[in-house]
Design a protein around this motif. Sequence first.
Motif, PDB file in Angstrom:
ATOM      1  N   ARG A 152       0.637   6.870  -6.680  1.00 55.07           N
ATOM      2  CA  ARG A 152       1.188   6.151  -5.536  1.00 55.07           C
ATOM      3  C   ARG A 152       0.475   4.805  -5.346  1.00 55.07           C
ATOM      4  O   ARG A 152       1.116   3.773  -5.169  1.00 55.07           O
ATOM      5  CB  ARG A 152       1.076   6.997  -4.270  1.00 55.07           C
ATOM      6  CG  ARG A 152       1.616   6.291  -3.020  1.00 55.07           C
ATOM      7  CD  ARG A 152       1.404   7.159  -1.789  1.00 55.07           C
ATOM      8  NE  ARG A 152       2.211   8.356  -1.863  1.00 55.07           N
ATOM      9  CZ  ARG A 152       3.477   8.449  -1.452  1.00 55.07           C
ATOM     10  NH1 ARG A 152       4.067   7.371  -0.949  1.00 55.07           N
ATOM     11  NH2 ARG A 152       4.144   9.565  -1.541  1.00 55.07           N
ATOM     12  N   GLU A 153      -0.859   4.835  -5.373  1.00 58.32           N
ATOM     13  CA  GLU A 153      -1.610   3.598  -5.212  1.00 58.32           C
ATOM     14  C   GLU A 153      -1.353   2.650  -6.385  1.00 58.32           C
ATOM     15  O   GLU A 153      -1.207   1.435  -6.195  1.00 58.32           O
ATOM     16  CB  GLU A 153      -3.104   3.896  -5.104  1.00 58.32           C
ATOM     17  CG  GLU A 153      -3.954   2.642  -4.904  1.00 58.32           C
ATOM     18  CD  GLU A 153      -5.430   2.943  -4.780  1.00 58.32           C
ATOM     19  OE1 GLU A 153      -6.219   1.969  -4.722  1.00 58.32           O
ATOM     20  OE2 GLU A 153      -5.813   4.124  -4.757  1.00 58.32           O
TER      21      GLU A 153
ATOM     22  N   SER B 291       1.338   2.524  -8.382  1.00 64.42           N
ATOM     23  CA  SER B 291       2.706   1.995  -8.371  1.00 64.42           C
ATOM     24  C   SER B 291       2.944   1.024  -7.222  1.00 64.42           C
ATOM     25  O   SER B 291       3.801   0.135  -7.332  1.00 64.42           O
ATOM     26  CB  SER B 291       3.712   3.144  -8.304  1.00 64.42           C
ATOM     27  OG  SER B 291       3.539   3.900  -7.126  1.00 64.42           O
ATOM     28  N   SER B 292       2.209   1.163  -6.109  1.00 57.38           N
ATOM     29  CA  SER B 292       2.395   0.235  -4.992  1.00 57.38           C
ATOM     30  C   SER B 292       2.064  -1.188  -5.405  1.00 57.38           C
ATOM     31  O   SER B 292       2.642  -2.148  -4.871  1.00 57.38           O
ATOM     32  CB  SER B 292       1.522   0.651  -3.799  1.00 57.38           C
ATOM     33  OG  SER B 292       0.146   0.500  -4.102  1.00 57.38           O
TER      34      SER B 292
ATOM     35  N   LYS C 159      -2.216  -9.421  -4.312  1.00 55.59           N
ATOM     36  CA  LYS C 159      -1.291  -8.292  -4.177  1.00 55.59           C
ATOM     37  C   LYS C 159      -0.007  -8.657  -3.436  1.00 55.59           C
ATOM     38  O   LYS C 159       0.464  -7.940  -2.554  1.00 55.59           O
ATOM     39  CB  LYS C 159      -1.996  -7.106  -3.508  1.00 55.59           C
ATOM     40  CG  LYS C 159      -3.190  -6.602  -4.323  1.00 55.59           C
ATOM     41  CD  LYS C 159      -3.784  -5.340  -3.738  1.00 55.59           C
ATOM     42  CE  LYS C 159      -4.935  -4.840  -4.603  1.00 55.59           C
ATOM     43  NZ  LYS C 159      -5.520  -3.596  -4.096  1.00 55.59           N
TER      44      LYS C 159
ATOM     45  N   ARG D 282       5.585  -8.527  -4.826  1.00 58.63           N
ATOM     46  CA  ARG D 282       6.986  -8.506  -4.409  1.00 58.63           C
ATOM     47  C   ARG D 282       7.513  -9.918  -4.182  1.00 58.63           C
ATOM     48  O   ARG D 282       8.655 -10.242  -4.529  1.00 58.63           O
ATOM     49  CB  ARG D 282       7.145  -7.667  -3.141  1.00 58.63           C
ATOM     50  CG  ARG D 282       8.588  -7.518  -2.690  1.00 58.63           C
ATOM     51  CD  ARG D 282       8.717  -6.575  -1.519  1.00 58.63           C
ATOM     52  NE  ARG D 282       7.972  -7.034  -0.356  1.00 58.63           N
ATOM     53  CZ  ARG D 282       7.888  -6.337   0.780  1.00 58.63           C
ATOM     54  NH1 ARG D 282       8.458  -5.156   0.867  1.00 58.63           N
ATOM     55  NH2 ARG D 282       7.204  -6.828   1.795  1.00 58.63           N
TER      56      ARG D 282
ATOM     57  N   GLY E 157      -2.030  -4.199   0.184  1.00 57.51           N
ATOM     58  CA  GLY E 157      -1.190  -4.046  -0.988  1.00 57.51           C
ATOM     59  C   GLY E 157      -0.058  -5.032  -1.042  1.00 57.51           C
ATOM     60  O   GLY E 157      -0.065  -6.057  -0.384  1.00 57.51           O
ATOM     61  N   SER E 158       0.932  -4.696  -1.850  1.00 57.14           N
ATOM     62  CA  SER E 158       2.007  -5.638  -2.109  1.00 57.14           C
ATOM     63  C   SER E 158       2.935  -5.816  -0.911  1.00 57.14           C
ATOM     64  O   SER E 158       3.776  -6.678  -0.908  1.00 57.14           O
ATOM     65  CB  SER E 158       2.830  -5.173  -3.311  1.00 57.14           C
ATOM     66  OG  SER E 158       3.386  -3.933  -3.043  1.00 57.14           O
ATOM     67  N   HIS E 159       2.779  -5.004   0.126  1.00 59.44           N
ATOM     68  CA  HIS E 159       3.649  -5.124   1.291  1.00 59.44           C
ATOM     69  C   HIS E 159       3.041  -5.996   2.376  1.00 59.44           C
ATOM     70  O   HIS E 159       3.493  -5.980   3.511  1.00 59.44           O
ATOM     71  CB  HIS E 159       3.959  -3.734   1.850  1.00 59.44           C
ATOM     72  CG  HIS E 159       4.639  -2.856   0.867  1.00 59.44           C
ATOM     73  ND1 HIS E 159       5.954  -3.028   0.506  1.00 59.44           N
ATOM     74  CD2 HIS E 159       4.194  -1.815   0.129  1.00 59.44           C
ATOM     75  CE1 HIS E 159       6.307  -2.121  -0.396  1.00 59.44           C
ATOM     76  NE2 HIS E 159       5.252  -1.375  -0.632  1.00 59.44           N
TER      77      HIS E 159
END
Length: 429
Positions: free
Chosen positions: A211-212, A214-215, A355, A358, A425-427
Amino acid sequence: MGFLTTGLSRVRRLATSAGGSVASQAVTALGSLALQLVAVRFIGPVALGAFALLSAILVSATTVYTSWVGDSLNVLDRFDPAIRGALVASALFFAVTGSIVGVVLAVVLRLTSPVGVGLFAVLIVLWLAQETFRRVLHARLEFGALLANDLVYAITTLVTLGGVWLLTNEFGLEDILLAMCVGCVAALLRTLRRLPPQEYALVRPRRAGMRELSSFAAWRSAQSSLRPLALLATRVAIDTLASRTVLAVVEAARLLMTPALTLISGAGGYLLPTFVRQRNAGLPLRPRNALVGSLVLVGASMACGVAAIATVGFVGPLITGGAFTVDALTVGGWAVYAVSFSATLPLASMATAYKLSRLVFLVRGAETVIGLAAVLTLLILRPDMAKFAPYCIGLGGVISGILLWWRLRNTRDSASSGHIDSKKGSHAI
């Protein structure tokens, strides 16, 4: 005086690190150039077109793999047991999947013989294994060792090919693939001997850290694969809608822009781990630094483009051996592509280090869709104008660079702490 000495020392370290990364890319590019010259001189333009397609498939597989596994080795904690287990599982998955997809494409496009297809499958696995440890060297900022790795690969590959020539007095596409496999094995063994044991210690594949992983890696892999997949799609379209000989002409023109493309790739290999180190040190996001890098690379690409166009009448026949003509218009298309690449890469590297993968994917995705739509429209309506394809895929790069810079500035200004929180993270955008 002490301040001046410290500053000069930092500049020397920076030049050495960046120079090592660019030199590594130069060795790889020169090795690839030598193999393509062998293809066009000894097995003709059609074989050069087939080799270009095989190379595009290999580069695409490598980019997807590297952006998921390799960049995660740089950005995430590769010694964390959960992350490491997820990386091992990912490496196995991509190696198997990449080989299967490579074999299917090689068969469907009729690129080589059954023996060549088998060698290509082995080459993909070996290439990805070697790339894993190249990225470890990147993460450790050991660019001298990285250069040695690439030298071993290039020299071993060319020596093996020379041995084949001495034994059989001829070349085939399968011989090139075999030589590349041998070169990968030699480079891999050399790098494993160079690295400390903890860097290649294996753990059981696991999903705990997926999960970490792939995030970060999902968006990074998606955006990094856009450029090579666009190039692969363009080459397949030219091969299908025009001809393989036309593809060889377009590829030969690209070879004249090798210095610029090598410089850009080398800069990218240096910038990502450098920005990661800055982030880990708590330094704030400074888009101006990436913008300066973009401007420098754009200027260098434009200079290389002018030089390539000016010398095409002399250098072109040396590349093709007189088998076909390379024209300045097609070289100009690859110069436009190089400028486009230069405009986005430093800014994309900074966004990735903080990060924001996206963000890069959305900007580059729009650019890629526009470019590919232009390529397909051109080739469907006027396949005889395939030489303009590089201009099409180069569309929008400068605009993408401006959008990335603007978004990074807004991200920096809106961060209450003055820098990106790496835990978001990427978000975080």
